[in-house]
Design an enzyme around this catalytic site. Structure first.
Site, mmCIF file in Angstrom:
data_model
loop_
_atom_site.group_PDB
_atom_site.id
_atom_site.type_symbol
_atom_site.label_atom_id
_atom_site.label_comp_id
_atom_site.label_asym_id
_atom_site.label_seq_id
_atom_site.Cartn_x
_atom_site.Cartn_y
_atom_site.Cartn_z
ATOM 1 N N GLU A 149 0.789 -0.877 0.236
ATOM 2 C CA GLU A 149 0.123 0.282 0.205
ATOM 3 C C GLU A 149 1.111 1.418 0.104
ATOM 4 O O GLU A 149 0.275 2.730 1.048
ATOM 5 C CB GLU A 149 -0.731 0.064 1.179
ATOM 6 C CG GLU A 149 -1.919 -1.983 1.081
ATOM 7 C CD GLU A 149 -2.958 -1.007 2.390
ATOM 8 O OE1 GLU A 149 -2.855 0.168 3.552
ATOM 9 O OE2 GLU A 149 -3.845 -1.754 2.347
ATOM 10 N N GLU A 271 -6.102 -10.769 -1.593
ATOM 11 C CA GLU A 271 -6.972 -10.862 -0.640
ATOM 12 C C GLU A 271 -8.657 -10.354 -1.037
ATOM 13 O O GLU A 271 -9.026 -9.659 -0.113
ATOM 14 C CB GLU A 271 -6.729 -8.979 0.484
ATOM 15 C CG GLU A 271 -4.951 -9.079 0.910
ATOM 16 C CD GLU A 271 -4.563 -8.049 1.524
ATOM 17 O OE1 GLU A 271 -4.945 -7.066 2.193
ATOM 18 O OE2 GLU A 271 -3.734 -7.852 1.986
HETATM 19 C C1 XIL Z 1 -6.380 -5.999 8.021
HETATM 20 C C2 XIL Z 1 -7.087 -7.392 8.833
HETATM 21 O O1 XIL Z 1 -8.284 -7.786 8.450
HETATM 22 C C3 XIL Z 1 -7.362 -6.840 10.304
HETATM 23 O O2 XIL Z 1 -7.916 -7.506 11.231
HETATM 24 C C4 XIL Z 1 -6.814 -5.457 10.767
HETATM 25 O O3 XIL Z 1 -7.481 -4.923 12.002
HETATM 26 C C5 XIL Z 1 -6.475 -4.641 9.622
HETATM 27 O O4 XIL Z 1 -5.241 -5.030 8.996
HETATM 28 N N1 XIL Z 1 -5.046 -4.786 3.449
HETATM 29 C C6 XIL Z 1 -4.116 -5.177 3.754
HETATM 30 C C7 XIL Z 1 -4.445 -6.343 5.354
HETATM 31 O O5 XIL Z 1 -3.461 -5.630 3.513
HETATM 32 O O6 XIL Z 1 -2.796 -6.598 5.792
HETATM 33 C C8 XIL Z 1 -5.574 -5.753 6.166
HETATM 34 O O7 XIL Z 1 -5.693 -6.791 6.772
HETATM 35 C C9 XIL Z 1 -7.119 -5.018 5.436
HETATM 36 C C10 XIL Z 1 -6.409 -4.115 4.462
#
Ligand code: XIL
Length: 348
Positions: A149, A271
């Site tokens: 990100e 994801e």
């Molecule tokens: C999220 C998790 O799912 C949550 O439990 C945490 O509170 C915040 O992070 N992008 C990413 C992930 O790269 O690491 C994130 O995961 C979701 C968005």
């Protein structure tokens, strides 16, 4: 070990199919049973992030000590069951303790120099890979998100150096503040290349990758890193909605997937969750969207692309970061497969 015949098997010739475990779900035998049956990749939801692994008390000088304690049950589960792991993540503006960035390693001190952070970054990456390979010698670490990100959502910024605003908190990046631009990304990839074990592909991972200005910027950034031999693949997070058209629609999504694949590097959907937006979309609409995403990945590979994993961000609808009322996953709260699951078992 349970018999494995589920989703992962259906896609075995094409790519891995992954899910997420966290410190709670790894203790639930129904969920771990489901993972063994259906998936051949796991990502730790939070347990390998900098805030879960960097240890202030044991860090000395600029050597950042690490702990895999939070991730341990998940790493052990993967190692014992022959399930490959996607590492997530080394360099991120979020879920990284502020003390890592400050001169005196206090939570509120002034930012350290670039030279200092270079040293700390090298030690962190080195120590993480060493801890993983010494603690879990049989674990198949097949991919790692080196940087996560980094690119801004703001078209005015992607028209310039593309990075988030410098700062800390509220989406700002201390990396950009300290390096004065995007130099930390290439540095992180150089270090990951130096210390990552053989067979571990190095990824740049981001979201909103279907947004045209962001897609183009990520394409340029990753192409340069790939041509330098530093990057192996691009991760598309893919937190999308069940809407067939529009911002996260199939056409915009597929355009990004194909564009990234055209670099020649691996692409992973890292994801994936598909929100029903609190009942706005039904299970059938969601199934159609899941199927369209997997079909796009298969089609990309038929056209010479290298999609190497499609990973779902969660285990079941009770364990999702975007809220159970959005029911974004393949299994319901009782671990029963939903329409989306059956659609994926048919996609070609
Ligand atoms: C999220 C998790 O799912 C949550 O439990 C945490 O509170 C915040 O992070 N992008 C990413 C992930 O790269 O690491 C994130 O995961 C979701 C968005």
């Amino acid at each position: 070990m349970e018999e494995k015949n589920g989703l992962w098997k259906h896609y075995e010739q094409n790519f891995r199919v992954g899910a997420v475990l966290n410190g709670f779900t790894v203790r639930d035998p129904e969920i771990t049973g489901l993972i063994c049956r259906e998936f051949n990749s796991v990502t730790c939801e939070n347990e390998l992030k900098p805030e879960a692994t960097m240890v202030r008390e044991r860090s000395e000088g600029n050597n950042i000590a690490v702990s895999l304690e939070a991730a341990a049950p998940i790493l052990k589960f993967c190692e014992d069951n022959g399930i490959a792991l996607r590492g997530h993540t080394l360099v991120w503006h979020s879920q990284t303790p502020r003390w890592f960035f400050t001169e005196d390693m206090t939570p509120d001190g002034a930012f350290a120099s670039r030279e200092t952070i270079d040293c700390r970054l090298e030690s962190y990456i080195k120590n993480m890979f060493e801890a993983l390979s010494s603690g879990y010698p049989e674990l198949k670490l097949y991919a790692y998100d080196v940087a996560n990100e980094c690119v801004s959502d703001d078209p005015a910024r992607t028209a310039a150096d593309g990075m988030r605003e410098p700062g800390f908190g509220e989406g700002k990046s201390p990396w950009v503040a300290i390096y004065g631009g995007d130099g930390f990304i290439e540095r992180a990839f150089e270090l990951a290349r130096k210390y990552a074990p053989e067979g571990c592909s190095l990824f740049y991972n981001d979201y909103n990758e279907y947004w045209d200005h962001k897609r183009e910027f990520i394409y340029g950034l990753c192409r340069r890193l790939y041509e330098k031999g530093l990057l192996d693949g691009i991760g598309m997070q893919s937190h999308i909605s069940a809407e067939p058209d529009g911002f996260t629609g199939v056409a915009a999504y597929t355009a990004a997937l194909e564009k990234f694949a055209s670099i020649g590097c691996e692409v992973q959907i890292t994801e994936l969750d598909i929100s029903c937006e609190r009942g706005k979309y039904d299970a059938e609409a969601q199934a159609a969207k899941y199927r369209a995403v997997f079909s796009a990945a298969l089609e990309t590979n038929r056209n010479g692309g290298r999609v190497s994993a499609v990973c779902i961000w969660g285990s079941n609808d009770s364990n999702t970061w975007i809220g159970s009322d959005n029911a974004p996953l393949l299994f319901d709260s009782d671990n029963k497969p939903k329409a989306a699951y059956f659609a994926l078992m048919q996609a070609e």
